[in-house]
Write a protein that holds these residues in place. Structure first.
Motif, short mmCIF file in Angstrom:
data_model
loop_
_atom_site.label_atom_id
_atom_site.label_comp_id
_atom_site.label_asym_id
_atom_site.label_seq_id
_atom_site.Cartn_x
_atom_site.Cartn_y
_atom_site.Cartn_z
N ASN A 163 0.81 -1.22 0.00
CA ASN A 163 0.00 0.00 0.00
C ASN A 163 0.84 1.27 0.00
O ASN A 163 0.30 2.36 0.04
N ARG A 164 2.20 1.12 -0.05
CA ARG A 164 3.06 2.30 -0.04
C ARG A 164 4.06 2.27 -1.17
O ARG A 164 4.44 3.33 -1.69
N ALA A 165 4.55 1.09 -1.56
CA ALA A 165 5.51 0.99 -2.66
C ALA A 165 4.77 0.65 -3.95
O ALA A 165 3.59 0.25 -3.93
N ILE A 166 5.43 0.86 -5.08
CA ILE A 166 4.81 0.62 -6.39
C ILE A 166 5.10 -0.84 -6.80
O ILE A 166 6.24 -1.19 -7.15
N GLU A 167 4.06 -1.66 -6.71
CA GLU A 167 4.18 -3.09 -7.07
C GLU A 167 5.49 -3.69 -6.55
O GLU A 167 6.33 -4.14 -7.32
N PRO A 168 5.66 -3.70 -5.24
CA PRO A 168 6.94 -4.17 -4.70
C PRO A 168 7.15 -5.67 -4.90
O PRO A 168 6.21 -6.46 -4.85
N GLN A 169 8.40 -6.01 -5.14
CA GLN A 169 8.82 -7.40 -5.15
C GLN A 169 10.09 -7.50 -4.30
O GLN A 169 10.96 -6.64 -4.37
N VAL A 170 10.18 -8.56 -3.51
CA VAL A 170 11.25 -8.70 -2.53
C VAL A 170 12.06 -9.97 -2.81
O VAL A 170 11.50 -11.03 -3.11
N VAL A 171 13.37 -9.84 -2.71
CA VAL A 171 14.27 -10.99 -2.83
C VAL A 171 15.19 -11.01 -1.60
O VAL A 171 15.84 -10.00 -1.29
N ILE A 172 15.19 -12.12 -0.91
CA ILE A 172 16.07 -12.29 0.26
C ILE A 172 17.22 -13.20 -0.14
O ILE A 172 17.02 -14.29 -0.68
N THR A 173 18.43 -12.73 0.13
CA THR A 173 19.64 -13.50 -0.17
C THR A 173 20.35 -13.84 1.14
O THR A 173 20.58 -12.96 1.97
N THR A 174 20.67 -15.12 1.32
CA THR A 174 21.39 -15.55 2.52
C THR A 174 22.88 -15.31 2.31
O THR A 174 23.49 -15.87 1.41
N VAL A 175 23.44 -14.45 3.14
CA VAL A 175 24.89 -14.16 3.07
C VAL A 175 25.68 -15.20 3.87
O VAL A 175 26.72 -15.68 3.45
N ASN A 176 25.15 -15.54 5.02
CA ASN A 176 25.81 -16.52 5.88
C ASN A 176 24.74 -17.33 6.60
O ASN A 176 24.02 -16.81 7.45
#
Length: 402
Positions: A163-176
């Motif tokens: 409801n605040r960002a424009i069509e948000p998509q999220v990617v989580i990357t495991t560093v450790n």
């Protein structure tokens, strides 16, 4: 009058006439003195140990159950590796990066003045999932991450930003991925912790990452510990049985240990003591050979005994009643009759196991010779003391009593 009584009377008659101060050789107090002077005696009737056991004669009927060493398994403890690799969720202590994409500039994270650029996204600073199992994303708040797949956490962040960002998509990357590590310890070239991934790492893969084993494979055993359970298997069997090479899970511990395989020999053998299996499988016949075989002048070939604890399941498979025994491991004495020519074939098929005990009994004639030697020693010493005569009498009594 039988021979035993005659010899005993002869000993008494000869020792009664002995006199003088010369004592028979002795390095310390005898068993009678030790028992007599004890302040407290804890014993049983007949000085029996009280351990029940099963006596089994080695023959062709039982050989199929004992031609191979005892089986070990980790598949039976944790399952046979069916299906795909285990899920690797996020966990406490993992370090992750969260990248947020927007459909165009001018949204919550991508300012309008940024203009057109490849990939409208920002990457938040790396952060560790804290002890409460959460991570923080601006404008989305604290997100529970521990124990959940990355995809599920990504979808929740997208929903909270929608409801605040424009069509948000999220990617989580495991560093450790600290929570998805497996410890490999023991007789390996490079012990340490190794991360498991969603691709799936099996037990042998992780031992390989640790540089492989540093001891002979036939004496190496692998133990997998997981959530309070454990299973052990020989390294050779792990290599040759794909179903045993199961997937590792986050938090597992793999112990690689060398177990020096030995057996012990007592009695009328060429050599007494502890012997190594060395880098080979061993049968009872080979074990007797390593110990120098049976002594012709002492051994009773019909009374070769092997002491071992055997699983209840194995004994029940031979239709042996095990109801009076408690526990899964049952004391068993195997007896080989080496007077039978066929026994030489049997002992070459009977597999030895680690910590077996072999005892070769003396022939009955040897015990008679021992007594005659005692008798001769006493009667030939005309200056022996009366005390020695009494000791000789008591010793003779014990011989015939036993």
């Amino acid at each position: 009058m039988n021979l035993a009584k005659f010899l005993l009377l002869a000993l008494f008659a000869s020792t009664a006439a002995l006199s003088g101060c010369t004592a028979l050789p002795r390095s310390g107090p005898d068993d009678a003195a030790v028992e007599k002077q004890a302040s407290v005696r804890v014993t049983t009737e007949g000085r029996k140990v009280g351990i029940d056991y099963i006596l089994v004669d080695i023959n062709k009927t039982i050989l199929p159950s004992f031609q191979q060493p005892a089986a070990t398994s980790i598949r039976d403890s944790f399952g046979g590796g069916r299906g795909g690799p285990p899920d690797v969720p996020l966990g406490i202590g993992d370090t992750v990066q969260v990248s947020i994409f927007e459909a165009q500039a001018g949204g919550l994270f991508i300012p309008t003045e940024a203009g057109s650029r490849p990939g409208n996204y920002i990457t938040l600073p790396s952060q560790s999932i804290d002890r409460s199992g959460t991570l923080t994303v601006p404008y989305a708040g604290r997100i529970v991450a521990a124990g959940r797949p990355k995809e599920q956490v990504e979808r929740e962040i997208e929903e909270k930003l929608s409801n605040r960002a424009i069509e948000p998509q999220v990617v989580i990357t495991t560093v450790n991925g600290r929570s998805s590590e497996v410890a490999v310890l023991g007789d390996v070239a490079k012990a340490g912790k190794f991360e498991v991934t969603s691709a799936g790492e099996r037990v042998l893969d992780l031992i390989s990452e640790a540089g492989g084993i540093s001891a002979p494979s036939i004496e190496t055993y692998v133990t997998l510990q997981r959530r309070g359970k454990s299973g052990t298997i020989s390294y050779d069997k792990l290599q040759t049985t794909p179903a045993e090479n199961i997937y590792a899970s986050p938090g597992d511990t793999i112990l690689v240990n060398r177990e020096r395989r030995t057996y012990t020999v007592y009695g009328a053998a060429g050599l007494n003591g502890r012997f190594d299996f060395e880098e080979t499988k061993l049968t009872l016949g080979e074990a007797l050979g390593k110990a120098g075989g049976l002594l012709d002048a002492r051994a009773d070939p019909g009374q070769v005994f092997l002491y071992r604890k055997v699983s209840r399941k194995t004994m029940q498979g031979l239709s042996i009643d095990t109801s009076r025994f408690v526990g899964e491991d049952i004391p068993v004495i195997f007896r080989a009759n080496m007077r039978d020519p066929g026994s030489f074939f049997a002992v070459q098929q009977f597999a030895m196991q680690d910590k077996d005990i072999i005892y070769i009994s003396n022939a009955d004639s040897v015990e008679v010779v021992k007594f005659l030697n005692v008798l001769n020693s006493v009667t030939s010493n005309t200056s022996g003391a009366v005390t020695d005569a009494v000791d000789g009498r008591d010793a003779a009594k014990r011989i015939f009593r036993n």
